[in-house]
Write an enzyme that holds these catalytic residues in place. Structure first.
Site, PDB file in Angstrom:
ATOM      1  N   CYS A 160       0.850  -1.198   0.000  1.00  0.00           N
ATOM      2  CA  CYS A 160       0.000   0.000   0.000  1.00  0.00           C
ATOM      3  C   CYS A 160       0.878   1.236   0.000  1.00  0.00           C
ATOM      4  O   CYS A 160       0.789   2.074  -0.874  1.00  0.00           O
ATOM      5  CB  CYS A 160      -0.925  -0.047   1.200  1.00  0.00           C
ATOM      6  SG  CYS A 160      -2.091  -1.399   1.000  1.00  0.00           S
ATOM      7  N   CYS A 182      -5.361   3.543   1.164  1.00  0.00           N
ATOM      8  CA  CYS A 182      -5.208   3.851   2.590  1.00  0.00           C
ATOM      9  C   CYS A 182      -6.509   3.663   3.354  1.00  0.00           C
ATOM     10  O   CYS A 182      -7.503   4.340   3.093  1.00  0.00           O
ATOM     11  CB  CYS A 182      -4.710   5.289   2.728  1.00  0.00           C
ATOM     12  SG  CYS A 182      -4.428   5.769   4.422  1.00  0.00           S
ATOM     13  N   ASN A 191       0.529   4.221   9.318  1.00  0.00           N
ATOM     14  CA  ASN A 191       1.381   4.721   8.229  1.00  0.00           C
ATOM     15  C   ASN A 191       1.979   6.087   8.550  1.00  0.00           C
ATOM     16  O   ASN A 191       3.122   6.374   8.193  1.00  0.00           O
ATOM     17  CB  ASN A 191       0.607   4.747   6.908  1.00  0.00           C
ATOM     18  CG  ASN A 191       0.166   3.358   6.450  1.00  0.00           C
ATOM     19  OD1 ASN A 191      -0.949   3.176   5.964  1.00  0.00           O
ATOM     20  ND2 ASN A 191       1.017   2.350   6.612  1.00  0.00           N
ATOM     21  N   HIS A 221      -9.713   5.851   2.085  1.00  0.00           N
ATOM     22  CA  HIS A 221     -11.079   5.350   2.273  1.00  0.00           C
ATOM     23  C   HIS A 221     -11.397   4.961   3.712  1.00  0.00           C
ATOM     24  O   HIS A 221     -10.502   4.704   4.513  1.00  0.00           O
ATOM     25  CB  HIS A 221     -11.331   4.153   1.337  1.00  0.00           C
ATOM     26  CG  HIS A 221     -10.260   3.101   1.412  1.00  0.00           C
ATOM     27  ND1 HIS A 221      -9.230   3.032   0.493  1.00  0.00           N
ATOM     28  CD2 HIS A 221     -10.031   2.089   2.285  1.00  0.00           C
ATOM     29  CE1 HIS A 221      -8.440   2.014   0.801  1.00  0.00           C
ATOM     30  NE2 HIS A 221      -8.902   1.433   1.893  1.00  0.00           N
TER      31      HIS A 221
HETATM   32  O1  LIG Z   1       0.232  -0.043   5.235  1.00  0.00           O
HETATM   33  C1  LIG Z   1      -0.945  -0.259   4.865  1.00  0.00           C
HETATM   34  C2  LIG Z   1      -1.328  -1.480   4.331  1.00  0.00           C
HETATM   35  C3  LIG Z   1      -2.610  -1.641   3.941  1.00  0.00           C
HETATM   36  N1  LIG Z   1      -3.517  -0.636   4.061  1.00  0.00           N
HETATM   37  C4  LIG Z   1      -4.919  -0.886   3.647  1.00  0.00           C
HETATM   38  C5  LIG Z   1      -5.451  -0.153   2.457  1.00  0.00           C
HETATM   39  C6  LIG Z   1      -6.574  -1.077   1.991  1.00  0.00           C
HETATM   40  O2  LIG Z   1      -7.741  -0.860   2.792  1.00  0.00           O
HETATM   41  C7  LIG Z   1      -6.023  -2.456   2.293  1.00  0.00           C
HETATM   42  C8  LIG Z   1      -5.320  -3.090   1.105  1.00  0.00           C
HETATM   43  O3  LIG Z   1      -6.261  -3.418   0.135  1.00  0.00           O
HETATM   44  P1  LIG Z   1      -5.988  -3.287  -1.437  1.00  0.00           P
HETATM   45  O4  LIG Z   1      -7.213  -3.960  -2.011  1.00  0.00           O
HETATM   46  O5  LIG Z   1      -4.735  -4.043  -1.739  1.00  0.00           O
HETATM   47  O6  LIG Z   1      -5.907  -1.833  -1.768  1.00  0.00           O
HETATM   48  O7  LIG Z   1      -5.062  -2.256   3.316  1.00  0.00           O
HETATM   49  C9  LIG Z   1      -3.158   0.567   4.622  1.00  0.00           C
HETATM   50  O8  LIG Z   1      -3.970   1.488   4.776  1.00  0.00           O
HETATM   51  N2  LIG Z   1      -1.877   0.718   4.989  1.00  0.00           N
END
Ligand SMILES: O=c1ccn([C@H]2C[C@H](O)[C@@H](COP(=O)(O)O)O2)c(=O)[nH]1
Ligand SMILES: Nc1nc(=O)c2c([nH]1)NC[C@@H]1CN(c3ccc(C(=O)N[C@@H](CCC(=O)O)C(=O)O)cc3)CN21
Length: 283
Positions: A160, A182, A191, A221
């Site tokens: 991400c 995010c 993060n 989101h």
């Molecule tokens: O460091 C991170 C790792 C993951 N995320 C969140 C963002 C998404 O909600 C999911 C990953 O889903 P995808 O379908 O691969 O986009 O994990 C985050 O915020 N921060």
């Protein structure tokens, strides 16, 4: 802290509902958010409108720095945040590349420390950056990229936060970090800590002064099952002043980070916070 709350409010005011196939949930979504952290002033961007488990976030970062590919190694450092992605997602469980319990595959730090070359060798992106910065060199390509589309099928999740770009101006070090996706209630809490701490620790081991860290997010989101708690609980609270991050000054090299550092080497001073909120996590 205000910029975090502003982003949450913006998602509520302007967000568009988007169906997400991977998790089967809808997300209220905005595109493009910029956050800035003042590492020079040590304004640690820890969420104060709920209790934040910052040691788990730092443990994730140290695991990436070490090139870990296994949720058990992350647990040993002090975080369980990779358990679900390693062991509970059916697409990954059925993937022939998965090497067994807790394997995460070729994700994050594996790419950062050991990017496979077509000739069979490996690139250690982080070691090159540390070497250059320590010698006062910024070749305008001090980039750590975890984003390797050729190996997405060999990992449990695409990264991400996928790119960290370091810059030197004189003896001041800057970091610009890019995030494609995010989860604002859960992921961003971690993060923010990681972007700040990454600049602070890289400045420390390369003998530079930390400047600012710039965090650029594309898709920000809130999952449908997190929305009520964000709107009716967290956003109703007033933030407290930012605490400070203290890092053990004995950490002087990449080798130190790879070998003896534990979460006891990181301490937050002056952390005032509201009660914890447990947000649902989507695998
Ligand atoms: O460091 C991170 C790792 C993951 N995320 C969140 C963002 C998404 O909600 C999911 C990953 O889903 P995808 O379908 O691969 O986009 O994990 C985050 O915020 N921060
Ligand atoms: N949907 C989703 N959101 C994420 O933020 C996310 C993923 N998936 N998958 C990969 C990593 C794992 N991350 C996670 C996973 C769990 C928490 C979490 O549960 N945090 C709790 C406290 C955890 C603790 O006690 O240590 C929290 O309240 O912040 C945070 C980040 C960030 N990433």
């Amino acid at each position: 802290m205000r910029q975090y709350l502003d982003l949450c409010q913006r998602i509520l005011d302007e967000g568009v509902w988007v169906d997400n196939k991977r998790t089967g949930k809808r997300c209220l979504t905005v595109i493009d958010a910029d956050l800035t952290y003042d590492v020079a002033a040590n304004h640690f961007p820890l969420i104060t409108t709920r209790k934040s488990f910052y040691k788990a976030a730092i443990a994730e970062l140290i695991g990436y720095i070490r090139g870990y590919d296994n949720a058990a190694d992350f647990r040993a450092l002090g975080t369980r945040t990779w358990d679900a992605n390693a062991n509970e997602n059916s697409a990954w469980l059925n993937n022939p590349h998965r090497k067994g319990e807790d394997d995460m595959g070729r994700v994050y730090g594996v790419q950062g420390r050991s990017w496979q070359k077509p000739d069979g060798g490996h690139v250690d992106q982080l070691a090159k950056i540390v070497e250059n910065l320590s010698n006062g060199i910024d070749d305008r390509g001090e980039i750590l990229s975890f984003y390797n589309p050729g190996e997405f099928h060999m990992g449990c999740l695409r990264p991400c936060m996928h790119t960290h770009n370091f810059s030197l101006l004189g003896d001041t070090l800057y970091l610009t970090s890019f995030q494609r996706s995010c989860d604002v209630p859960l992921g961003l809490n971690f993060n923010q800590i990681q972007v700040f701490t990454f600049l602070a620790i890289m400045a420390q081991i390369t003998g530079k002064k930390p400047g600012k860290a710039f965090h650029k997010i594309v898709n920000a989101h809130i999952y449908e099952d997190q929305l009520e708690m964000m709107r009716d609980v967290q956003l109703k609270r007033d933030p407290y002043p930012a605490p400070e991050l203290k890092i053990n000054p004995d950490i002087k090299s990449l080798k130190d980070l790879e070998t003896w550092v534990t979460m006891d080497d990181f301490e937050v001073v002056g952390y005032q916070h509201h009660d914890p909120i447990q947000y649902p996590f989507s695998v």
